[in-house]
Enzyme design. Structure first.
Site, PDB file in Angstrom:
ATOM      1  CB  THR A  11      -5.954 125.728  -9.777  1.00 46.63           C
ATOM      2  OG1 THR A  11      -6.837 126.612 -10.453  1.00 46.63           O
ATOM      3  CG2 THR A  11      -5.568 124.595 -10.678  1.00 46.63           C
ATOM      4  CB  VAL A  31       3.435 112.401   8.783  1.00 43.04           C
ATOM      5  CG1 VAL A  31       3.607 113.407   9.911  1.00 43.04           C
ATOM      6  CG2 VAL A  31       3.314 113.118   7.453  1.00 43.04           C
ATOM      7  CE  LYS A 103       4.551 132.889 -10.199  1.00 45.27           C
ATOM      8  NZ  LYS A 103       3.798 132.092 -11.065  1.00 45.27           N
ATOM      9  CB  VAL A 130      10.816 127.164  -8.473  1.00 45.02           C
ATOM     10  CG1 VAL A 130      11.625 127.125  -9.767  1.00 45.02           C
ATOM     11  CG2 VAL A 130      11.080 128.452  -7.727  1.00 45.02           C
ATOM     12  CG  ASP A 199       5.939 132.788 -14.125  1.00 46.60           C
ATOM     13  OD1 ASP A 199       5.214 132.751 -13.125  1.00 46.60           O
ATOM     14  OD2 ASP A 199       6.455 131.766 -14.636  1.00 46.60           O
ATOM     15  CE  LYS A 203       7.324 129.864 -12.227  1.00 47.29           C
ATOM     16  NZ  LYS A 203       6.665 129.461 -13.471  1.00 47.29           N
TER      17      LYS A 203
HETATM   18  N1  HSE Z   1       2.179 130.733 -15.539  1.00 46.72           N
HETATM   19  C1  HSE Z   1       3.234 129.845 -15.218  1.00 46.72           C
HETATM   20  C2  HSE Z   1       3.746 129.137 -16.471  1.00 46.72           C
HETATM   21  C3  HSE Z   1       2.857 128.780 -14.232  1.00 46.72           C
HETATM   22  O1  HSE Z   1       3.228 129.365 -17.559  1.00 46.72           O
HETATM   23  O2  HSE Z   1       4.694 128.386 -16.363  1.00 46.72           O
HETATM   24  C4  HSE Z   1       2.791 129.277 -12.840  1.00 46.72           C
HETATM   25  O3  HSE Z   1       4.051 129.611 -12.351  1.00 46.72           O
END
Ligand code: HSE
Length: 427
Positions: A11, A31, A103, A130, A199, A203
């Site tokens: 993706t 650049v 991350k 992040v 997750d 971050k």
């Molecule tokens: N799965 C994460 C979210 C996105 O739901 O924010 C990727 O870091």
């Protein structure tokens, strides 16, 4: 001309490819020289892709990128810990600069990776790791560099924010929203890392490391997810003037760093309370700037692609100008991470007690004996012989709440402890 090796064409990788193709001239001007994607590593060369890419660019052999002396910038977008970590290390060892949106690898191996980049005198950039498209890593390193930062509050996970927003807006229970979100593709088919708070923990570890100039060991960050938040809690929060958000928190205090992820009551008027659906936000307090908040899309092909390509432009510019931007390791120090038991918070407690004389005094005595002072008490919808009791405490250390809960569980009058949620009042 700067030649780039892309690891991964999923993706985000496809988004990066599209942005670099669509904005080729513009990026070249920024650049000072053209950028060429020379090779792209994929798992399966024959896979049907939505993106049309010249077949000669594709390889399934990582050595064609990591050992190509012409490639001096490697962009890692494979995700997951291995082999992404191994490839980043190898690229740095071969004196190639690296851009990544990973991350997990940065949170777990940041120390090793930043040290190696410094030793090899190459760049490592990870803006996309992040909060997707929200500029936050570079602002922390550069735009806010004048400040001593003492607080960060983040809504750093889109999936959980979407679920909480729908629960509140449509009066739905957690499981129903989660199942629908998976069906509609808003949540991953295995959403464990999102739902459990992990997750967001990766971050906040990355952000707090930069803000407080130290390495945060993600394994020591206290993490709680949203799986126990019920519609009843959300309704009661609303009634009391709050919303419930999965907050990632980093605070620098005199006795150590307080880094944690958990659901929190936040006052309805707080700017973070307005961040809904899949949106992310980061709210920072610095001694000079005061409060600043950034918000935007925390994930997705083009928002994360935007952050990654910005890193590519920055690093390519440095390579082109033979410049090395310091990666901040020099200023890193050691700080103690506070144990959650020592962290002070206000708490919301929802319990069910027997409806008979003296119960309230026995409950409040246990709390009082454990130094827990009450800010408000609500007795709701009597359903004889059971009474739901909602208590909000004044700030108190977690260890005293835990002791109180232990004793309340032993009390014959207490039928159930439904939920305990921290209440964020300070920000
Ligand atoms: N799965 C994460 C979210 C996105 O739901 O924010 C990727 O870091």
């Amino acid at each position: 001309m700067i030649k780039i090796g892309l690891l991964g064409l999923g993706t985000v990788g496809s988004g990066v490819y599209k942005i670099m193709e669509n904005n080729y001239e513009n990026i070249k001007n920024k650049v000072g020289t053209a950028l060429e994607i020379k090779k792209i590593l994929v798992n399966d060369i024959d896979k049907q892709r939505e993106l049309q890419v010249d077949r000669s660019l594709i390889t399934s052999n990582y050595r064609e990128i990591l050992e190509d002396p012409e490639i001096n910038l490697v962009v890692e977008l494979i995700g997951g810990e291995e082999p992404a970590h191994k490839y980043i290390i190898e690229a740095l060892k071969n004196k190639k600069s690296v851009v990544t949106a990973n991350k997990l690898v940065i949170a777990k191996h940041g120390n090793e990776i930043l040290s190696l980049a410094r030793e090899k005198e190459v760049q490592i950039s990870y803006e996309g790791s992040v909060a997707g498209g929200i500029p936050i890593i570079r602002p922390l390193k550069e735009s806010l560099a004048a400040n001593r930062i003492d607080e960060i509050y983040g809504i750093l996970n889109g999936t959980t924010n979407y679920i909480l927003t729908r629960m509140a807006g449509e009066k739905l229970e957690f499981n129903k929203v989660l199942q629908e979100a998976i069906k509609q593709g808003y949540a991953e088919s295995d959403p464990t890392s999102d739902i459990s708070g992990l997750d967001a923990a990766y971050k906040i570890s990355i952000l707090a490391s930069l803000a407080f100039e130290t390495f945060i060991d993600v394994n020591r960050v206290y993490v709680e997810g949203i799986e126990n938040i019920s519609l009843r809690d959300i309704e009661l929060a609303e009634e009391l003037g709050y919303v419930i958000k999965l907050l990632a928190i980093g605070k620098k205090e005199n006795d150590g760093l307080d880094i944690r992820v958990h659901p929190s009551f936040i006052p309805r008027k707080h700017p973070l309370a307005l961040i809904d659906d899949v949106y992310n936000a980061v709210y920072i307090h610095g001694d000079a700037v005061g409060d600043v908040m950034s918000t935007g899309r925390g994930a997705g092909q083009m928002p994360t692609g935007s952050a990654v390509v910005a890193d590519i432009i920055q690093v390519a510019r440095d390579i082109h100008n033979k410049r090395l931007t310091p990666n901040l390791l020099e200023s890193f120090q050691n700080y103690k991470l506070k144990n959650i038991e020592e962290v002070e918070n206000c708490f919301y407690l929802r319990i069910q007690v027997k409806d008979k004389p003296g119960v309230m005094s026995r409950v409040t005595k246990i709390l009082g004996d454990n130094r827990v002072s009450l800010a408000s008490v609500l007795q709701k919808h009597r359903l004889t012989p059971v009474v739901p009791l909602i208590l909000i405490t004044h700030p108190v250390k977690e260890k005293y709440i835990n002791q109180s809960l232990e004793e309340l569980r032993q009390l014959d009058d207490v039928i159930t402890i439904n939920n305990i949620i921290r209440v964020e009042e300070s920000s």
